[in-house]
Design a protein around this motif. Structure first.
Motif, PDB file in Angstrom:
ATOM      1  N   ILE A   1       0.840  -1.208   0.000  1.00 19.01           N
ATOM      2  CA  ILE A   1       0.000   0.000   0.000  1.00 19.01           C
ATOM      3  C   ILE A   1       0.874   1.256   0.000  1.00 19.01           C
ATOM      4  N   LEU A   2       1.916   1.251   0.832  1.00 20.31           N
ATOM      5  CA  LEU A   2       2.798   2.419   0.884  1.00 20.31           C
ATOM      6  C   LEU A   2       3.507   2.655  -0.447  1.00 20.31           C
ATOM      7  N   PHE A   3       4.032   1.579  -1.058  1.00 26.66           N
ATOM      8  CA  PHE A   3       4.683   1.753  -2.360  1.00 26.66           C
ATOM      9  C   PHE A   3       3.694   2.291  -3.381  1.00 26.66           C
ATOM     10  N   HIS A   4       2.505   1.701  -3.421  1.00 26.72           N
ATOM     11  CA  HIS A   4       1.494   2.107  -4.399  1.00 26.72           C
ATOM     12  C   HIS A   4       1.126   3.582  -4.203  1.00 26.72           C
ATOM     13  N   ALA A   5       0.971   3.988  -2.950  1.00 31.84           N
ATOM     14  CA  ALA A   5       0.594   5.382  -2.666  1.00 31.84           C
ATOM     15  C   ALA A   5       1.722   6.355  -3.029  1.00 31.84           C
ATOM     16  N   PHE A   6       2.933   6.064  -2.566  1.00 36.75           N
ATOM     17  CA  PHE A   6       4.050   6.975  -2.853  1.00 36.75           C
ATOM     18  C   PHE A   6       4.367   7.018  -4.345  1.00 36.75           C
ATOM     19  N   ASN A   7       4.317   5.869  -4.997  1.00 43.47           N
ATOM     20  CA  ASN A   7       4.580   5.845  -6.437  1.00 43.47           C
ATOM     21  C   ASN A   7       3.464   6.562  -7.198  1.00 43.47           C
ATOM     22  N   GLY A   8       2.243   6.455  -6.716  1.00 37.70           N
ATOM     23  CA  GLY A   8       1.139   7.194  -7.341  1.00 37.70           C
ATOM     24  C   GLY A   8       1.370   8.698  -7.285  1.00 37.70           C
ATOM     25  N   LEU A   9       1.867   9.172  -6.145  1.00 37.05           N
ATOM     26  CA  LEU A   9       2.201  10.601  -6.041  1.00 37.05           C
ATOM     27  C   LEU A   9       3.333  10.968  -7.002  1.00 37.05           C
ATOM     28  N   ARG A  10       4.302  10.068  -7.137  1.00 35.55           N
ATOM     29  CA  ARG A  10       5.399  10.298  -8.092  1.00 35.55           C
ATOM     30  C   ARG A  10       4.858  10.416  -9.513  1.00 35.55           C
ATOM     31  N   LEU A  11       3.919   9.526  -9.856  1.00 35.71           N
ATOM     32  CA  LEU A  11       3.329   9.565 -11.199  1.00 35.71           C
ATOM     33  C   LEU A  11       2.580  10.871 -11.449  1.00 35.71           C
ATOM     34  N   ILE A  12       1.887  11.349 -10.433  1.00 40.23           N
ATOM     35  CA  ILE A  12       1.190  12.633 -10.570  1.00 40.23           C
ATOM     36  C   ILE A  12       2.201  13.743 -10.856  1.00 40.23           C
ATOM     37  N   LEU A  13       3.310  13.738 -10.118  1.00 40.00           N
ATOM     38  CA  LEU A  13       4.335  14.767 -10.339  1.00 40.00           C
ATOM     39  C   LEU A  13       4.951  14.644 -11.731  1.00 40.00           C
ATOM     40  N   VAL A  14       5.231  13.424 -12.163  1.00 40.06           N
ATOM     41  CA  VAL A  14       5.799  13.226 -13.502  1.00 40.06           C
ATOM     42  C   VAL A  14       4.828  13.742 -14.563  1.00 40.06           C
ATOM     43  N   ASP A  15       3.550  13.481 -14.380  1.00 44.45           N
ATOM     44  CA  ASP A  15       2.551  13.887 -15.364  1.00 44.45           C
ATOM     45  C   ASP A  15       2.269  15.380 -15.366  1.00 44.45           C
ATOM     46  N   PHE A  16       2.285  16.009 -14.194  1.00 46.04           N
ATOM     47  CA  PHE A  16       1.822  17.389 -14.119  1.00 46.04           C
ATOM     48  C   PHE A  16       2.918  18.439 -14.004  1.00 46.04           C
ATOM     49  N   LEU A  17       4.118  18.052 -13.648  1.00 45.97           N
ATOM     50  CA  LEU A  17       5.205  19.023 -13.625  1.00 45.97           C
ATOM     51  C   LEU A  17       5.817  19.119 -15.017  1.00 45.97           C
ATOM     52  N   LYS A  18       6.123  20.321 -15.426  1.00 50.72           N
ATOM     53  CA  LYS A  18       6.708  20.516 -16.749  1.00 50.72           C
ATOM     54  C   LYS A  18       8.010  19.723 -16.896  1.00 50.72           C
ATOM     55  N   GLN A  19       8.834  19.728 -15.854  1.00 47.25           N
ATOM     56  CA  GLN A  19      10.094  18.997 -15.895  1.00 47.25           C
ATOM     57  C   GLN A  19       9.943  17.565 -15.376  1.00 47.25           C
ATOM     58  N   GLY A  20       8.733  17.105 -15.134  1.00 47.72           N
ATOM     59  CA  GLY A  20       8.460  15.780 -14.580  1.00 47.72           C
ATOM     60  C   GLY A  20       9.187  14.632 -15.250  1.00 47.72           C
ATOM     61  N   PRO A  21       9.080  14.500 -16.576  1.00 51.76           N
ATOM     62  CA  PRO A  21       9.785  13.402 -17.238  1.00 51.76           C
ATOM     63  C   PRO A  21      11.309  13.467 -17.077  1.00 51.76           C
ATOM     64  N   LYS A  22      11.836  14.668 -16.968  1.00 52.61           N
ATOM     65  CA  LYS A  22      13.284  14.815 -16.827  1.00 52.61           C
ATOM     66  C   LYS A  22      13.764  14.440 -15.430  1.00 52.61           C
ATOM     67  N   ILE A  23      12.897  14.607 -14.429  1.00 52.11           N
ATOM     68  CA  ILE A  23      13.307  14.311 -13.050  1.00 52.11           C
ATOM     69  C   ILE A  23      12.685  13.017 -12.525  1.00 52.11           C
ATOM     70  N   GLN A  24      12.098  12.222 -13.415  1.00 50.23           N
ATOM     71  CA  GLN A  24      11.414  11.012 -12.953  1.00 50.23           C
ATOM     72  C   GLN A  24      12.359  10.043 -12.258  1.00 50.23           C
ATOM     73  N   LYS A  25      13.618   9.980 -12.678  1.00 50.88           N
ATOM     74  CA  LYS A  25      14.578   9.080 -12.040  1.00 50.88           C
ATOM     75  C   LYS A  25      14.835   9.518 -10.597  1.00 50.88           C
ATOM     76  N   ALA A  26      15.038  10.798 -10.387  1.00 55.02           N
ATOM     77  CA  ALA A  26      15.255  11.326  -9.032  1.00 55.02           C
ATOM     78  C   ALA A  26      14.007  11.129  -8.177  1.00 55.02           C
ATOM     79  N   LEU A  27      12.849  11.327  -8.782  1.00 56.39           N
ATOM     80  CA  LEU A  27      11.599  11.105  -8.051  1.00 56.39           C
ATOM     81  C   LEU A  27      11.450   9.637  -7.653  1.00 56.39           C
ATOM     82  N   PHE A  28      11.845   8.724  -8.536  1.00 50.36           N
ATOM     83  CA  PHE A  28      11.768   7.301  -8.226  1.00 50.36           C
ATOM     84  C   PHE A  28      12.620   6.967  -7.002  1.00 50.36           C
ATOM     85  N   TRP A  29      13.858   7.448  -7.000  1.00 50.12           N
ATOM     86  CA  TRP A  29      14.753   7.141  -5.885  1.00 50.12           C
ATOM     87  C   TRP A  29      14.300   7.826  -4.598  1.00 50.12           C
TER      88      TRP A  29
END
Length: 127
Positions: A73-101
């Motif tokens: 549940i925790l992974f799913h929730a935190f990763n879901g927030l990461r996906l929202i940031l990747v999708d909605f931040l202009k630089q999201g795709p560029k920082i997705q690796k840092a967001l993952f870690w």
């Protein structure tokens, strides 16, 4: 000669593992919810059967299952927030690796903290 595009930004990298983890944890959570609804519905059919099922859940193996469920549940929730940031931040795709870690570090901190408390209580009989 230019390198051919692999068709995806993630192939075999952090984003792909995140994608796999998100799907696997989603399926695990779905099946838990299904079982939870069914075992809770037993109380209407047979309170005795419900009590027997709840009693069967009070063992160390189930404590490990609960720990795994909370980790999912925790992974799913935190990763879901990461996906929202990747999708909605202009630089999201560029920082997705840092967001993952970042998600992985935060997830490990929460899982270790929960696991230490939950498993200690489960295996020592604490309340």
């Amino acid at each position: 000669m230019s390198k051919a595009s692999s068709g995806t930004l993630y192939r075999g990298r952090e984003g792909m593992w995140s994608w796999v983890g998100h799907r696997v944890t989603g399926v695990v959570i779905f099946f838990f919810l299904l079982v939870h609804v069914l075992d809770t519905a037993l109380v209407r059919v047979s309170p005795g059967a419900y009590d027997a099922v709840i009693e069967a859940y009070k063992n160390p193996l189930m404590a490990i299952g609960e720990f795994a469920l909370v980790a999912a549940i925790l992974f799913h929730a935190f990763n879901g927030l990461r996906l929202i940031l990747v999708d909605f931040l202009k630089q999201g795709p560029k920082i997705q690796k840092a967001l993952f870690w970042t998600v992985m570090v935060v997830w490990v901190v929460f899982v270790v903290a929960f696991g230490a408390r939950h498993l200690t209580l489960a295996f020592t009989g604490g309340n």
